[in-house]
Design a protein around this motif. Structure first.
Motif: not given
Lengths: 167, 231
Positions: A129-130, A133, A151, A153-154, A157-158
């Motif tokens: 996943f990381d 991203v 920024a 997006i974070g 995504l979390a």
């Protein structure tokens, strides 16, 4: 299986663009995100699709994204057999273009399958996943997507992470 | 006597036919994991659900996908040298890597399909770093269909933004000295503080690519990645 394999990619793209769309249209809670809209109190109606150059930019972003993932030995095995077949690769490319363009507010319509259960049985790990991203951020940075939009997006995504990893 | 001989003959045939299948199976599986037999492994993965790393792609498919992308983005001149954390691209074999792994102090395992060696918590000196450097959290050595090393990925996670930026600058300077100038100049966005963002430096040559990136992930701090690839 074909759609399942790129389901998590398009899921990430979708979350990303929804998050950035919320920021660009002033719907997000991040106060920095609305600065670009001017101070007249009249929010611009410009979509992210228009802001970043429309269809041509979307096509370029998707093409670059597939290229970056291809070179990423951490995760390219998820896509390599799809890429080995020109027809399936074109299908992957076209569906991603449709989905990204549509989510950015463009006129394209997504014609792929829905993503319900798309991640089941794929055994995607935290590191996978990381990696995806990271590749996504690389492509967006190259496409001159603004830091504030990236920024944002974070936040989207979390929560997505726990729905995708380990399923 | 004739009846007895026929009975033994039947028993021998039965025993042989019983053993033949497992022997053939073991032989086939063994062959499928050799470089020459990997197309067969790829077919088995598709037809019989044999576990493969990262989906069901064969090493040959992964390599074609990887090289195709890198050639499009590659440079026009060869690198002066091709640093890869002490490994030798297109020369180091999986056996070499296993020997290195035994002495590295990391926890390593071979992926199904024998296309990669993954190691965790590798002490920095094992990959050419200083004793005081942070260990490599994840190291991935990827091998092509011919069993030779094609790419090295090293990830360090949970770094402080300033430490990641400093480490990336040091690595970039060393790469520039050893391989040649970067293709993409370093960008320096603000990392950390729970924001998604990335700083990266890319080196592209006709026979080699290197990528350094520091990515700030909202859920796990800054990840520093080094990737060294043959083209």
């Amino acid at each position: 299986m074909k759609t399942m394999r790129f389901g998590w990619v398009s899921g990430l793209l979708l979350s990303m663009v929804l998050a950035t769309a919320a920021t660009a249209t002033g719907c997000g809670s991040d106060s920095d995100g609305g600065d670009d809209n001017g101070s007249s109190g009249q929010p611009e109606q410009k979509t992210l699709y228009e802001k970043y150059g429309g269809h041509d930019t979307v096509v370029l972003v998707v093409k670059n994204f597939i290229g970056v993932v291809a070179a990423d030995t951490r995760i390219n095995g998820f896509f390599a057999d799809t890429a080995a077949d020109q027809g399936r690769l074109k299908n992957l490319n076209d569906r991603l273009v449709e989905q990204l363009a549509s989510a950015l507010g463009g006129p394209e319509t997504y014609t792929g399958k829905d993503m319900a259960s798309a991640h089941k049985g794929m055994n995607i790990k935290d590191a996978d996943f990381d990696a995806l991203v990271e590749d996504l951020v690389k492509v967006l940075t190259d496409a001159k997507v603004e830091e504030a939009d990236i920024a944002a997006i974070g936040g989207a995504l979390a929560p997505l992470r726990k729905d995708i990893v380990g399923k | 006597m004739g009846t007895e001989r026929r009975r033994w003959s039947r028993r021998a045939k039965a025993a042989l036919s019983t053993l033949a299948l497992p022997i053939l199976g073991v032989g086939l599986i063994g062959f499928a994991h050799t470089p020459a037999g990997r197309p067969l492994l790829g077919w088995l993965a598709t037809a019989a659900g044999c576990p493969m790393p990262n989906g069901k792609a064969t090493p040959a498919q992964r390599e074609a996908f990887r090289v195709g992308a890198l050639r499009q983005a590659g440079g026009s001149v060869p690198a002066t040298s091709r640093p890869a954390l002490g490994f030798v691209l297109e020369a180091t074999t999986l056996d070499d890597a296993r020997t290195w792994a035994d002495a590295s102090g990391g926890r390593c395992e071979t992926d199904a399909g024998a296309a990669a060696l993954r190691c965790r918590d590798v002490p920095a000196p094992a990959v050419g770093g200083a004793a005081g450097d942070p260990p490599v959290d994840d190291l991935l050595l990827s091998f092509g269909p011919d069993g030779r090393l094609v790419a090295v990925d090293a990830m360090r996670r949970g770094l402080r933004p300033d430490a990641a930026s400093e480490a990336m600058a040091t690595l970039a300077a060393k790469l520039e000295r050893d391989a040649g100038p970067p293709a993409v100049a370093p960008a320096a966005p603000a990392l950390g503080a729970g924001k998604l963002g990335q700083a990266s430096v890319r080196f592209r040559f006709s026979n080699y690519a290197a990528d350094l990136s520091a990515t700030s992930l909202p859920w796990s701090g800054v990840m520093l990645r080094e990737q060294y690839s043959s083209i």
